[in-house]
Motif scaffolding. Structure first.
Motif, PDB file in Angstrom:
ATOM      1  N   SER A 389       4.307   7.482  -7.939  1.00 45.67           N
ATOM      2  CA  SER A 389       5.368   8.204  -7.418  1.00 45.67           C
ATOM      3  C   SER A 389       6.483   8.324  -6.698  1.00 45.67           C
ATOM      4  N   HIS A 390       6.774   8.728  -5.952  1.00 42.66           N
ATOM      5  CA  HIS A 390       7.908   8.325  -4.929  1.00 42.66           C
ATOM      6  C   HIS A 390       7.524   7.108  -3.744  1.00 42.66           C
ATOM      7  N   ALA A 391       6.590   8.397  -3.267  1.00 43.40           N
ATOM      8  CA  ALA A 391       6.435   7.456  -1.938  1.00 43.40           C
ATOM      9  C   ALA A 391       5.868   6.178  -2.068  1.00 43.40           C
ATOM     10  N   ARG A 393       6.374   3.896  -3.908  1.00 51.41           N
ATOM     11  CA  ARG A 393       7.314   3.021  -4.707  1.00 51.41           C
ATOM     12  C   ARG A 393       7.455   2.716  -2.901  1.00 51.41           C
ATOM     13  N   GLU A 394       8.292   4.202  -1.784  1.00 50.76           N
ATOM     14  CA  GLU A 394       8.231   3.455  -1.325  1.00 50.76           C
ATOM     15  C   GLU A 394       7.782   2.297  -0.405  1.00 50.76           C
ATOM     16  N   THR A 397       8.328  -0.706  -1.970  1.00 48.29           N
ATOM     17  CA  THR A 397       9.548  -1.681  -1.309  1.00 48.29           C
ATOM     18  C   THR A 397       8.844  -2.632  -0.239  1.00 48.29           C
ATOM     19  N   GLU A 447      -0.181   6.437  -6.473  1.00 53.47           N
ATOM     20  CA  GLU A 447      -0.241   6.729  -5.039  1.00 53.47           C
ATOM     21  C   GLU A 447      -0.576   6.281  -4.336  1.00 53.47           C
TER      22      GLU A 447
END
Ligand code: GLU
Length: 471
Positions: A389-391, A393-394, A397, A447
């Motif tokens: 998910s985008h969250a 991935r953040e 990073t 997730e």
């Protein structure tokens, strides 16, 4: 014809659906209340099929509703297949019984043929309403002479049969939910008990059958409340015993309109297909317009023991999907492991190795409400198709390359022991709390939320975990 003595009769409730569509939550709630009351009193719960109208598909819907009731655990002790002393239990097979009672009423002058056409009746109804009078039948055919009746029959004019209602009387009864009820016969008027095609009207066979089948308590939707005085008059005229009546508030949708087969509410079959559990549905419905002291998930027996007509509200019961979901979650939490596994279904069974199934079900149980959720976790754990998910991935990073380099080393050293791996990271990289767990969860499962990592990592295994931590 049956004759009755009014000795105390054993407690009996019934569910009397018209099999013209699939059961939805509104009908099932009526069935459930009747079932719970019978079980509480150790009485009988009877099923009767009210299939006298000319609609098609009765057979199919009758089988479907029987299947739904069984699936929900609402087995009837008397009725189709269960048998009993008062069959047949499908009204379509009881024509000869109704005939006797029609004849009895006619021979005593309590019912008469009515030749008024639909058109004529519609105009009379409109005129009455315009004059602010109750739209009851004018009584036009009440006093037809026998010769005239004969002549019209000879001309094959279609006729209904009307029950004669004496004017200027009141019908009173104690409704077990709504209290004392008083109706004036002047508002009722003579009503049709046999349609012009010869089939009995709902009021008629429904009341006769409750009496003949020795039902002692009728629990039904309050949309039937105004039928009750008509049915009482009929039973009194025939010298048949009266049941007690309890009219329950209808279930309404968010828009305040009754949930019905037509308003698009989900059928029991649809709920079942999407993975809803019987206990979830029963716990939800037993609390819809009815209160219990306890908020815990209850077995059918416990729901029955603590059920009470006095605990039913009179206001419409509003359907609330979040409540249903709450009970679904509770029911999943309490499902025995074997049943939980079966419920997860084929798709999950193919992904989860045999020897891992107990660990898997224990790991995900608290995080799933439907088999589709279990499948998602099975794919995350046992396949290489990880959707990040985008969250997530953040979070990865933010944690950075070195965090994951340490994580990989810890994995090589400790294997799939999540506690040891996270402890190493805590010490080596001086991270804790969210900064520690979120990136790990993000990389391993794609997730930020989900089942306990300590339970999932051994299932994901070192090899797959190594790949996921290689960022
Ligand atoms: N067949 C009727 C219905 O489905 C039964 C009503 C009643 O319970 O008396 O609405």
């Amino acid at each position: 014809m049956a004759s009755f003595t009014m000795t105390a009769r054993p407690f009996k409730t019934r569910f009397a659906p018209s099999p013209t569509g699939l059961l939805h939550l509104g009908n099932i709630r009526t069935a459930l209340f009747n079932f719970l009351l019978a079980r509480q009193a150790q009485g009988t719960f009877l099923l009767r099929l009210e299939d006298t109208d000319a609609l098609r598909g009765h057979e199919k819907y009758a089988r479907a509703l029987e299947q739904d009731l069984r699936w929900l655990g609402l087995a009837w002790n008397e009725g189709p297949e269960a048998g009993g002393q008062h069959g047949p239990y499908a009204q379509s097979e009881r024509g000869s019984i109704y005939k006797e009672y029609f004849a009895a009423l006619e021979s005593r002058g309590l019912a008469y043929p009515c030749f008024c056409s639909e058109h004529e009746l519609a105009i009379a109804r409109k005129t009455a309403l315009a004059a602010h009078r109750p739209p009851r039948y004018s009584g036009k055919c009440r006093a037809l002479l026998p010769q005239e009746v004969q002549a019209r029959f000879a001309r094959a004019e279609p006729a209904t049969l009307r029950f004669r209602v004496e004017e200027g009387k009141t019908v009173e009864f104690e409704d077990k939910v709504r209290g004392w009820q008083v109706f004036s016969t002047d508002d009722i008027g003579d009503y049709v008990i046999r349609r012009s095609d010869g089939t009995p009207a709902f009021f008629f066979c429904n009341a006769i059958d409750d009496a003949l089948m020795e039902v002692t308590l009728v629990v039904r939707g309050e949309d039937h409340l105004t039928n009750t005085p008509r049915q009482i008059l009929l039973l009194q005229a025939l010298g048949l015993p009266l049941p007690d009546y309890a009219h329950i508030a209808l279930v309404v949708g968010a828009d305040g309109a009754p949930l019905s087969k037509r308003s698009g509410s989900k059928s029991v079959q649809e709920l079942r297909a999407s993975g809803f559990l019987p206990l979830a549905i029963n716990n939800y419905l037993a609390r819809l317009g009815h209160t219990y002291d306890a908020n815990a998930l209850m077995s059918l027996n416990a729901l029955a023991e603590n059920f009470g007509l006095s605990r039913l509200g009179r206001a419409p019961a509003r359907y609330d999907e979040t409540q249903l979901m709450h009970w679904q979650h509770e029911a999943v939490l309490h499902l025995p492991s074997e049943s939980l596994w079966t419920w997860m279904g084929e798709a999950v069974h193919t992904l989860v190795p045999m020897e891992k199934r107990e660990e898997f079900t224990a790991a995900v149980r608290a995080n799933i409400s439907f088999p589709a959720d279990a499948l998602r976790w099975a794919q995350i754990v046992f396949t290489d198709q990880l959707v990040v998910s985008h969250a997530a991935r953040e979070a990865m990073t933010t944690a950075g390359q070195e965090f994951f380099a340490t994580a990989r080393q810890a994995l090589e050293k400790h294997g799939a022991d999540f506690k040891a791996v996270s402890e190493t990271l805590r010490q080596t990289r001086a991270v804790s709390g969210k900064a520690l767990f979120q990136p790990l969860r993000a990389a391993l499962m794609g997730e930020l939320d989900g089942p306990e990592m300590a339970k999932l990592l051994p299932l994901i295994g070192v090899e797959r975990a190594r790949k996921r931590l290689s960022i």
